[in-house]
Design an enzyme around this catalytic site. Structure first.
Site, mmCIF file in Angstrom:
data_model
loop_
_atom_site.group_PDB
_atom_site.id
_atom_site.type_symbol
_atom_site.label_atom_id
_atom_site.label_comp_id
_atom_site.label_asym_id
_atom_site.label_seq_id
_atom_site.Cartn_x
_atom_site.Cartn_y
_atom_site.Cartn_z
ATOM 1 N N GLU A 101 -0.572 -0.635 -7.148
ATOM 2 C CA GLU A 101 -0.995 0.658 -6.630
ATOM 3 C C GLU A 101 0.222 1.544 -6.548
ATOM 4 O OE1 GLU A 101 -3.730 3.484 -5.125
ATOM 5 O OE2 GLU A 101 -4.139 1.448 -5.841
ATOM 6 N N GLY A 102 0.233 2.648 -7.297
ATOM 7 C CA GLY A 102 1.363 3.547 -7.302
ATOM 8 C C GLY A 102 1.198 4.690 -6.332
ATOM 9 N N GLU A 103 2.170 5.607 -6.326
ATOM 10 C CA GLU A 103 2.131 6.758 -5.422
ATOM 11 C C GLU A 103 0.958 7.668 -5.755
ATOM 12 O OE1 GLU A 103 4.839 10.713 -4.379
ATOM 13 O OE2 GLU A 103 5.596 9.168 -5.730
ATOM 14 N N GLY A 119 -1.831 6.732 -7.907
ATOM 15 C CA GLY A 119 -3.076 6.057 -8.240
ATOM 16 C C GLY A 119 -2.786 4.638 -8.680
ATOM 17 N N ASP A 133 16.502 7.007 -4.553
ATOM 18 C CA ASP A 133 15.678 5.908 -4.042
ATOM 19 C C ASP A 133 16.007 4.615 -4.786
ATOM 20 O OD1 ASP A 133 13.822 4.648 -2.450
ATOM 21 O OD2 ASP A 133 12.090 5.264 -3.618
#
Length: 500
Positions: free
Chosen positions: A297-299, A301, A414
């Site tokens: 699960e990404g930022e 979707g 990051d």
């Protein structure tokens, strides 16, 4: 037979290595003791015997003294050396271990990759053609070149060119003018040192007599050109970054701190972000993309494992980031922005963008597939299964990718093991550019964010206190990544709270 040699040590200057060791504690009761040195050239997890170009002095075998000199090593390459002790009865029966533990030698930037022996092959009043001797390179790794040149006495106004071959033609130069040239070679692990400056002069212009009409024409032409330049300069000042040109690796610097063209372009100058995406990425036909199973699960979707089959090419496995149907304007903008960032990178230690789908729903970012997933999880699942040499090799790849970003005025913001992906061959690649920002070209080269969450455990003190991010703060984060890797994925600072 004798026991193994003891305390093998070395010193390395450039690509010249000196090995020495202490004799075995047990000579086997004999005086005919000799030594043999074994050399292996290593890349990631595999090692193979050194090539014939590695020269041992006085010899690799039959040594009577506990020392040997080694020459002909290759820059940016890892080697292991082991020493074996033998006497007249070695090999005649069961024997104790005779080989000392191998030592690991990493050759970095070294003299042989310094470009030298420049040759002026052609020149006229406005161009210079120069070639040079390619560095000796016995491996199959590619070598590219970077050329910096400027007028003599005008070092602050320099230009950089990126080349695939050991030659360059400089055009649009001033007649009868001396130019200084520096060249360095670049391998997948990074750039070598710049060569010493070499001076070349263009030819004088044709000195034939000019008629009065021709002189007047030239004067008006020069004045018109100056007027156009002045108008263009004022126009660019007013437009600011809204009229940035398409990026190119070649950059002309008006001084060392303020560069006229950025190496990379953000979406910020574009009124329509989708136009910027199309400029830097490849739009794929959705019929070429097959989504198979969800892998995360990404930022924006879900992330799928899938395949890409381009016309005339073989099917390849890819990772597919999707934008959920309920996206907000900010999520849509950030999704396009991440694709634009990745589309401008080309480095073996940065995740490669295969293309995007923006004209159909769901929108997709398609990248190469990394079999071993995120580095932090991979290390925790394989705790204590890798040697320190393998772990350092992983870190070397991460450092190489981050150096590439830094040299192109990029700050990741990051950097953490969770944002490093690992291939089947344990090659590490930097990913997740959701927080990346292009450095503003001010005097200090800093970028000040306007808010948002920051990963406290990986963030430098000045970035936490003042929200100012630079390549230096990325170096701090790399230090935390070193801790993560060498501790097999432990949480930085253990059980301390973020406030602590």
């Amino acid at each position: 037979p004798p026991s193994a040699p003891r305390n093998v040590s070395f010193s390395l200057i450039g690509t010249q290595l000196n090995l020495w060791w202490q004799p075995p504690s047990d000579h086997g009761g004999r005086k005919d003791l000799t030594y043999t040195v074994f050399c292996q050239r290593c890349h990631f997890l595999s090692c193979e015997p050194c090539e014939a170009g590695v020269i041992f002095s006085p010899s690799a075998s039959g040594l009577t003294k506990p020392a040997v000199d080694v020459d002909g090593l290759e820059a940016y390459t890892n080697y292991t050396f082991a020493v074996e002790a033998r006497n007249g009865v070695s090999g005649m029966g069961p024997a104790p271990q005779r080989t000392a533990p191998a030592v690991w030698v990493a050759v970095g930037h070294a003299a042989p990759v310094t470009v030298s022996q420049f040759v002026l092959t052609q020149r006229d009043d406005s161009s210079l053609s120069v070639s040079w001797l390619a560095p000796r390179q016995r491996s199959r790794t590619s070598v590219e070149y970077e050329v910096m040149f400027f007028e003599k006495g005008e070092e602050a106004r320099y230009t950089v060119k990126h080349l695939l071959e050991p030659n360059v033609t400089l055009t649009d130069l001033q007649p009868d003018t001396a130019y200084l040239l520096r060249v360095r070679s670049i391998t997948p692990l990074g750039p070598g040192p710049y060569s010493p400056e070499q001076e070349f002069r263009t030819l004088p212009p044709d000195t034939g007599a000019l008629s009065g009409g021709v002189i007047v024409t030239i004067i008006f032409g020069v004045l018109l050109f100056i007027g156009l330049l002045l108008g263009l300069f004022i126009f660019c000042r007013k437009q600011g970054r809204r009229r940035q040109a398409r990026p190119d690796y070649n950059t002309s610097g008006f001084d060392r701190e303020k560069v006229w063209l950025k190496p990379y372009v953000d979406l910020q100058p574009y009124d329509d972000p989708s136009r910027g995406v199309l400029e830097f990425t490849k739009e794929l036909n959705v019929s070429c993309v097959t989504m198979e199973n969800v892998i995360g699960e990404g930022e924006f979707g879900e992330v799928y494992r899938g395949s890409l089959r381009l016309p005339g090419k073989e099917r390849i496995v890819v990772a597919i980031k999707t934008l959920k149907s309920t996206y907000s304007d900010s999520q849509w903008w950030n999704f396009l922005r991440e694709a634009t960032i990745m589309g401008q990178f080309n480095h073996p230690n940065i995740v490669r963008l295969e293309g995007v789908v923006t004209k159909r729903r769901p929108m997709m970012i398609i990248t190469e597939y990394m079999e071993n997933g995120a580095l932090d999880t991979f290390l925790r699942e394989n705790e204590e299964k890798f040697s320190p040499v393998q772990l350092v090799s992983m870190l070397q790849g991460i450092a190489s990718g981050m150096t590439y970003l830094s040299e192109h005025n990029y700050v990741h913001r990051d950097l953490a093991a969770r944002n490093i992906l690992v291939t089947r061959s344990l090659q590490c690649k930097v990913s997740d550019f959701g927080l990346s920002r292009i450095l503003e070209n001010d005097a200090e080269g800093t970028y000040e964010t306007k808010g948002g969450k920051i990963p406290i455990r990986w963030t430098a003190p000045e970035a936490i206190a003042h929200r100012i991010f630079t390549s230096a703060s990325d170096v701090w984060s790399f230090g935390i990544v070193m801790w993560e890797v060498l501790s097999f994925g432990d949480k930085p600072y253990g059980n301390m709270t973020n406030q602590e």
